[in-house]
Write a protein that holds these residues in place. Sequence first.
Motif, short mmCIF file in Angstrom:
data_model
loop_
_atom_site.label_atom_id
_atom_site.label_comp_id
_atom_site.label_asym_id
_atom_site.label_seq_id
_atom_site.Cartn_x
_atom_site.Cartn_y
_atom_site.Cartn_z
N GLY A 13 0.79 -1.23 0.00
CA GLY A 13 0.00 0.00 0.00
C GLY A 13 0.82 1.28 0.00
N GLY A 14 0.30 2.29 0.72
CA GLY A 14 0.91 3.60 0.75
C GLY A 14 2.20 3.67 1.54
N TYR A 15 2.61 2.55 2.14
CA TYR A 15 3.89 2.55 2.85
C TYR A 15 4.98 1.80 2.10
CZ TYR A 15 2.43 -2.11 4.67
OH TYR A 15 2.01 -3.40 4.79
N GLY A 16 4.63 1.11 0.99
CA GLY A 16 5.67 0.37 0.31
C GLY A 16 5.29 -0.23 -1.02
N GLY A 17 4.17 0.18 -1.63
CA GLY A 17 3.62 -0.52 -2.78
C GLY A 17 3.96 0.01 -4.15
N ILE A 18 4.88 0.97 -4.27
CA ILE A 18 5.20 1.56 -5.57
C ILE A 18 6.41 0.85 -6.19
CG2 ILE A 18 6.04 3.65 -6.73
CD1 ILE A 18 4.31 5.29 -4.88
N SER A 19 6.35 0.69 -7.51
CA SER A 19 7.47 0.18 -8.31
C SER A 19 7.83 1.22 -9.35
CB SER A 19 7.08 -1.12 -9.02
OG SER A 19 6.62 -2.10 -8.10
N SER A 20 9.09 1.19 -9.81
CA SER A 20 9.50 2.19 -10.78
C SER A 20 10.79 1.75 -11.46
CB SER A 20 9.70 3.55 -10.10
OG SER A 20 9.88 4.59 -11.04
#
Length: 334
Positions: free
Chosen positions: A214-221
């Motif tokens: 979620g908003g604490y660790g869910g982004i990829s790039s």
Amino acid sequence: VAVRNAQGFFIASGGYAGTEQQRAWEPCTPSLLFSITKTYTAVLVMKYRDKGLIDLNKPITTYLDAAVASQVQRAGDITVRMLLNHSAGIANITEQPEFLAMQFNDPFHQPSVAQLLQLIQGKPLLFEPGTDFSYSNTNYLLLQLILEKLVRKSYGKILETALLKPLKLQQTWYNLSEKRAIQMGFPDYYFDRQGNGQLENGTRWNLALGEASGGYGGISSTPQDVTAFYEALVTGRILSEESWKEMTTWFKGKESTQPDYGLGMEYFQYLPGSTPQMGHEGDGIACTTMILYIPGNQTVLYINCTVGRKLGGPFLAKTIDLKNEISRYAARWR
């Protein structure tokens, strides 16, 4: 390792994106960011703060659903700012014994948001709100819920509308499934389960954990996109000058020897006597990441290592030493 500054963009890699097949790293290889995500979440909060829709000094009960707020002890005494700088005193969901049991017993079925919140229901605060520092993923899960209630959209849609599209970040994603990540050429991930220096492939576990963070660790790039985001942030292209100043106003815990955290930003000092560096680290079960801005030479540095440091053993020290050595080297550039 990727570097972005006035001289341009540079990227280098070592090792393999997959050791079994000796699959080479490609310059545009996407990967999980884990807790670097917190900077994105904080920036989203500050964008709505710039619009006058969020007051950092209001209690979180102002913005959360009552049912969610009721699961947090003394929610009425905790402000949005305290979530952002980890001074709320709320227990960390990912350090609870129940969460760890879920991870080791059934890692491919990650807990839902509701199940995560249950892990801290009734748990006493670690300290009086606002008086000390304790890093907690729970804080940023609550910030995600505040944003979703305020905007009435999912976190992913808010991220896309408020940050990714305006900045043309077309290689940044949220909540990617394991299948989609593999199709997109994500690297394999490794961890030392026994702490004996023998790595095993933890790709599926790491991807499942990332999807659920979620908003604490869910982004990829990709390295290109994450460094472009940070460059836009530090050069004032995203937030007001006042909000940027708030993000880099440092909070120091009672036992800390130096400042700990701003708003979605970690404090670093890799070059004694210099202007402090800032950024964020991230950790999955089988990877470790870092983004660092060095004001002294206006450089953005990104590190992504596909070996985890969550468990003990020799790779804990190796990955920490790797990130520290590269960061110290970049901080000394002239």
